[in-house]
Design a protein around this motif. Structure first.
Motif: not given
Length: 369
Positions: A90-91, A45-56, A118-120, A126-131
């Motif tokens: 700002v993204h 539940s928190t992995s997305y927010v913690n991995n995005v890297g936004a401060d706010l 930006t990719g943010v 990524i397990a397979e393929g690309r982003a």
């Protein structure tokens, strides 16, 4: 030389010992597995927010998390916020739960539209393929791929528009809502032009987060501004409110079952050797010594059961995650410390009735026919 009465009584009947150990092991296994699933789900539940890297995180007033509150923010605010002293980037982000039909089956997903330049906000593993995905392309979590038998370069219909699967991400799911990543411009069709769900703000100095947050909130009372830690906690609280009551009931049931099984086994062993306890009492053994014998039997059974249950929990966790790709199981040392405490508590409670029985022993039974 002291005779290890407790161990002798316990190991004299290996079948009974196996039942006692097995009961505790199953109870410990169930408790650890439930706690592991709970922690794994909280981490998800928190992995997305913690991995995005936004401060706010900037959201619509009243919105508190990504899962069960709705947020619409004008995209034009991104430029305005970027001019605030201390803001580096700002993204924009669009996040929207939707149903996606795959092979005649409806799949719940959270579609995430992010600026692929930006990719943010996109997938971090990524397990397979690309982003990132391009126009008409999508990156899916591997749980959706596995559940539906999908492969790279297959297509799925998103809001009636075909999207080619170009990447498979890891760690981007939450029980029933895996993430699906597409380009921000395509996701904009969900909310309409010039609108996004959230603005992710990065700062030159994270220590100024509160100051920048106050400035945004003062200028725009129609917005809610959260620190990364607070927004992650809000997401986790959704899981706590939904799962914690159920988890608590199941853990209590497992604990009660363990107490009952150990108690029955120790009680039957006590009744079987009732006259022997009478002899010990007749030759001067004090109540404390007799209680110790019973308690040691319970403790030995519970500790062996704890070790067996703890070891088995790793295997069960692996099986669960292989069988249900959306579920994550994560253990911590606190779980095992809690399970050990539970096992010792089982020993204390399971000893209560046998000890009461011993307390009522009349030493004169030794001299009766």
């Amino acid at each position: 030389m002291r005779v290890p009465v407790a161990r002798r009584n316990l190991f004299s009947d290996l079948t009974r010992l196996g039942i006692s150990v097995g009961g505790v092991a199953i109870a410990i296994l169930l408790m650890l597995t439930l706690l592991g699933i709970y922690k794994g789900t909280l981490d998800q539940s928190t992995s997305y927010v913690n991995n995005v890297g936004a401060d706010l995180w900037v959201a619509q007033a009243g919105a508190k998390d990504m899962f069960h509150t709705f947020s619409i923010v004008p995209l034009s605010l991104a430029d305005e916020i970027s001019l605030i002293d201390g803001v580096s980037e700002v993204h924009p982000l669009i996040s929207r739960p939707t149903l996606v039909p795959i092979g005649g089956r409806e799949n719940t997903m959270t579609v995430v539209g992010y600026h692929t330049g930006t990719g943010v906000g996109g997938p971090w593993d990524i397990a397979e393929g690309r982003a990132p995905p391009g126009p008409g392309e999508i990156v899916l979590d591997r749980s959706i791929m596995k559940q539906n038998g999908l492969k790279l370069n297959d297509s799925i219909d998103l809001e009636g528009v075909p999207h080619k699967i170009v990447g498979v991400s890891r760690g981007t799911t939450l029980i029933i809502n895996p993430y699906a990543f597409i380009d921000l411009e395509e996701a904009g069709k969900f909310l309409g032009p010039g609108r996004v769900s959230f603005l992710m703000v990065k700062l030159n100095d994270p220590a100024r987060a509160q100051q920048v947050s106050n400035e945004i909130a003062d200028s725009h009372p129609e917005l809610a501004v959260f620190s990364r830690e607070k927004f992650a906690e809000n997401n986790a609280s959704v899981i706590r409110e939904a799962f914690l009551p159920i988890l608590a009931v199941l853990v209590v049931i497992a604990f009660a079952a363990g107490v009952a099984i150990v108690g029955l086994v120790v009680y039957s062993a006590t009744i079987e050797r009732y006259r022997e306890y009478g002899i010990l009492k007749a030759v001067g053994a004090g109540s404390r010594n007799l209680y110790g014998i019973v308690f040691k039997q319970s403790v030995i059974s519970s500790l062996i059961g704890f070790l067996v249950g703890s070891a088995a929990s790793f295997g069960v966790a692996w099986i669960v995650m292989q069988a249900v790709a959306k579920i994550s199981v994560s253990f911590s040392w606190i779980h095992f410390a809690s399970a050990l405490l539970a096992a010792l508590s089982m020993s204390v409670l399971a000893s209560y009735i046998p000890i009461r029985k011993i307390n009522k022993i009349d030493p004169m039974i030794v001299f009766k026919a």
